[in-house]
Design a protein around this motif. Structure first.
Motif, PDB file in Angstrom:
ATOM      1  N   GLN A   1     -17.265  -3.405  -2.826  1.00 42.56           N
ATOM      2  CA  GLN A   1     -17.300  -1.960  -2.626  1.00 42.56           C
ATOM      3  C   GLN A   1     -18.671  -1.525  -2.117  1.00 42.56           C
ATOM      4  O   GLN A   1     -18.777  -0.758  -1.148  1.00 42.56           O
TER       5      GLN A   1
ATOM      6  N   LEU B   1     -12.732   4.468  -6.712  1.00 41.73           N
ATOM      7  CA  LEU B   1     -13.004   3.228  -5.989  1.00 41.73           C
ATOM      8  C   LEU B   1     -14.174   2.481  -6.610  1.00 41.73           C
ATOM      9  O   LEU B   1     -15.131   3.113  -7.069  1.00 41.73           O
TER      10      LEU B   1
ATOM     11  N   ILE C   1      -8.773  -2.168  -3.508  1.00 41.49           N
ATOM     12  CA  ILE C   1      -8.964  -1.091  -2.531  1.00 41.49           C
ATOM     13  C   ILE C   1     -10.407  -0.630  -2.622  1.00 41.49           C
ATOM     14  O   ILE C   1     -10.889  -0.272  -3.700  1.00 41.49           O
TER      15      ILE C   1
ATOM     16  N   ARG D   1      -8.062   8.674  -5.878  1.00 39.70           N
ATOM     17  CA  ARG D   1      -8.278   7.335  -6.405  1.00 39.70           C
ATOM     18  C   ARG D   1      -9.763   7.063  -6.657  1.00 39.70           C
ATOM     19  O   ARG D   1     -10.625   7.419  -5.866  1.00 39.70           O
TER      20      ARG D   1
ATOM     21  N   GLN E   1     -10.730   3.711   3.852  1.00 39.33           N
ATOM     22  CA  GLN E   1     -10.469   2.796   2.752  1.00 39.33           C
ATOM     23  C   GLN E   1      -9.788   1.541   3.287  1.00 39.33           C
ATOM     24  O   GLN E   1      -9.160   1.565   4.344  1.00 39.33           O
ATOM     25  N   TYR E   2      -9.909   0.454   2.534  1.00 40.90           N
ATOM     26  CA  TYR E   2      -9.413  -0.840   2.984  1.00 40.90           C
ATOM     27  C   TYR E   2      -8.683  -1.536   1.840  1.00 40.90           C
ATOM     28  O   TYR E   2      -9.135  -1.508   0.698  1.00 40.90           O
ATOM     29  N   LEU E   3      -7.568  -2.156   2.178  1.00 43.71           N
ATOM     30  CA  LEU E   3      -6.782  -2.922   1.222  1.00 43.71           C
ATOM     31  C   LEU E   3      -7.001  -4.406   1.461  1.00 43.71           C
ATOM     32  O   LEU E   3      -6.953  -4.872   2.596  1.00 43.71           O
TER      33      LEU E   3
ATOM     34  N   GLN F   1      -4.906  -7.001  -6.119  1.00 39.75           N
ATOM     35  CA  GLN F   1      -5.029  -6.071  -4.996  1.00 39.75           C
ATOM     36  C   GLN F   1      -6.288  -5.244  -5.206  1.00 39.75           C
ATOM     37  O   GLN F   1      -6.517  -4.708  -6.285  1.00 39.75           O
TER      38      GLN F   1
ATOM     39  N   CYS G   1      -1.885   5.005  -4.566  1.00 36.52           N
ATOM     40  CA  CYS G   1      -2.102   5.540  -3.222  1.00 36.52           C
ATOM     41  C   CYS G   1      -2.218   7.056  -3.287  1.00 36.52           C
ATOM     42  O   CYS G   1      -1.284   7.780  -2.973  1.00 36.52           O
TER      43      CYS G   1
ATOM     44  N   LEU H   1       0.817  -1.202   0.000  1.00 37.07           N
ATOM     45  CA  LEU H   1       0.000   0.000   0.000  1.00 37.07           C
ATOM     46  C   LEU H   1       0.856   1.259   0.000  1.00 37.07           C
ATOM     47  O   LEU H   1       0.593   2.215  -0.719  1.00 37.07           O
TER      48      LEU H   1
ATOM     49  N   PHE I   1      -6.513   4.578   5.684  1.00 33.53           N
ATOM     50  CA  PHE I   1      -6.411   3.131   5.885  1.00 33.53           C
ATOM     51  C   PHE I   1      -6.155   2.753   7.337  1.00 33.53           C
ATOM     52  O   PHE I   1      -6.020   1.576   7.652  1.00 33.53           O
TER      53      PHE I   1
ATOM     54  N   ASN J   1       2.410   2.025  -3.487  1.00 35.72           N
ATOM     55  CA  ASN J   1       1.524   1.779  -4.616  1.00 35.72           C
ATOM     56  C   ASN J   1       1.284   3.067  -5.376  1.00 35.72           C
ATOM     57  O   ASN J   1       1.034   4.117  -4.789  1.00 35.72           O
TER      58      ASN J   1
END
Length: 372
Positions: free
Chosen positions: A288, A46, A134, A44, A141-143, A132, A40, A34, A241, A37
């Motif tokens: 999502q 989503l 996100i 971004r 936000q979550y990875l 990956q 990041c 993360l 995150f 990336n």
């Protein structure tokens, strides 16, 4: 407490403690996947998806940073670790991870026998394409990582007996079989790793240089993130995150030893199940949508999503989720502390758990509508 009107730097001076930058403190709670990336950024779109090649290790283990592994996720006593690389590098990475796994097995077994500890260590390896993902919104936000190789790593780990290392079929296909010695498992395409043969000089030299380059500052620092320069935009992106209580401690300049907490919580696990034929874009969109909906629903009662995982769930609540699918199940403590009449619950039949033996009574929550 953080004094009003004082800058963070003055607070550090008053405390007589040299704190790392906020960016470095945030990085301590996030994987390198993360941190470095390209996606990041605050702008971004989503959900965000990226696919790459890598080797995955699924186990209950620590110390992987010594061998360049990037810890992606903890789930109870489970651990998922990634070694990211190009397709051409995978065979060498598999050898490195296999060597590391066997060394850790030996170390754990020796430690457990010498200290009379009843610990079990089972390791599964997979290799190939990893995705990956996100998800989230402008606040949080979550990875997470997903794909066939995540499932294969979990399956390989489940096939392992204590002190064993299992290679998934694709991992065995991609590895250097002249270096790794393995044994077939009856009825399975996965194989059990027996040992790593004497490495030839060129590979040993290459492997040694690679590991040495990862162990900077005489082994004191294991991650490049430890020396990140302050960057307000990067920090702003990463803050999304990290859970709120950790952010508060970072902003208050609290020492790392104060970051761990023990507090009573009510934990709810939600399992999303997809048809096997579902495509990646559809599943990403569904995750999502579920993330945003659940987060918005529980926010009014100060609830937060702590983790989104795709590689196993081993805590008590998750075990009940697997044992009693389709039901809202809870343990005896939740039942007694809920303050609700007993007619809202029904005692569930005892079910034996694979990796935990418990005599605790469990209940199904029937809901107020069913029991007015």
């Amino acid at each position: 407490m953080k004094a009003l009107g004082k800058s963070p730097d003055k607070g550090r001076e008053a405390a007589g403690v040299n704190f790392p930058s906020r960016l470095v403190q945030l990085a301590a709670f996030l994987p390198d996947l993360l941190l470095y990336n390209d996606h990041c950024s605050v702008q971004r779109t989503l959900p965000s998806v990226e696919t790459f090649n890598g080797v995955l290790l699924c186990a209950e283990i620590t110390g992987v940073l010594l061998y360049g592994g990037d810890i992606l996720n903890f789930t109870g006593d489970g651990l998922l670790v990634l070694w990211k690389g190009s397709r051409s590098q995978l065979s060498n990475i598999i050898t490195l991870v296999a060597e590391y796994s066997l060394r850790m097995q030996w170390w754990f077994e020796y430690t457990c026998s010498s200290m009379d500890l009843e610990l079990q260590l089972k390791i599964g390896l997979s290799a190939g394409h990893v995705s990956q993902l996100i998800v989230g919104d402008e606040k949080c936000q979550y990875l997470l990582v997903t794909g066939q190789q995540v499932d294969d790593a979990r399956l390989a780990q489940s096939l392992a007996e204590t002190w064993e290392v299992i290679l998934s079929p694709n991992c065995w296909e991609l590895c250097k079989r002249d270096i790794l010695e393995a044994k077939k498992i009856p009825g399975q395409k996965a194989v059990k790793l027996r040992y790593v043969k004497n490495l030839h000089q060129d590979y040993s030299c290459h492997c040694g240089k690679w590991i040495s380059s990862l162990q900077k500052f005489s082994g004191i620092l294991r991650r490049n993130a430890s020396i990140l320069s302050p960057n307000s935009e990067h920090e702003k992106a990463l803050r999304r995150f990290v859970v709120g209580n950790i952010l508060e401690k970072i902003d208050d300049n609290q020492p790392l030893k104060f970051f761990s907490e023990l507090r009573p919580l009510t934990v709810v696990f939600v399992k999303l199940q997809f048809y096997e034929s579902i495509k990646m874009p559809e599943s990403c969109g569904s995750i999502q949508e579920a993330t945003v909906h659940i987060s918005g629903t529980i926010e009014s009662s100060r609830g937060k999503i702590l983790k989104i995982s795709t590689f196993g769930k081993v805590q008590m609540a998750a075990r009940m989720l697997m044992l009693y699918p389709g039901l809202i199940a809870c343990d005896e403590v939740t039942y007694s502390k809920s303050g609700l009449p007993s007619r809202f619950f029904k005692k569930l039949p005892d079910e034996e758990m694979n990796d935990a033996v418990t005599s605790e009574v469990k209940y199904e929550y029937l809901g107020r509508k069913k029991n007015p």
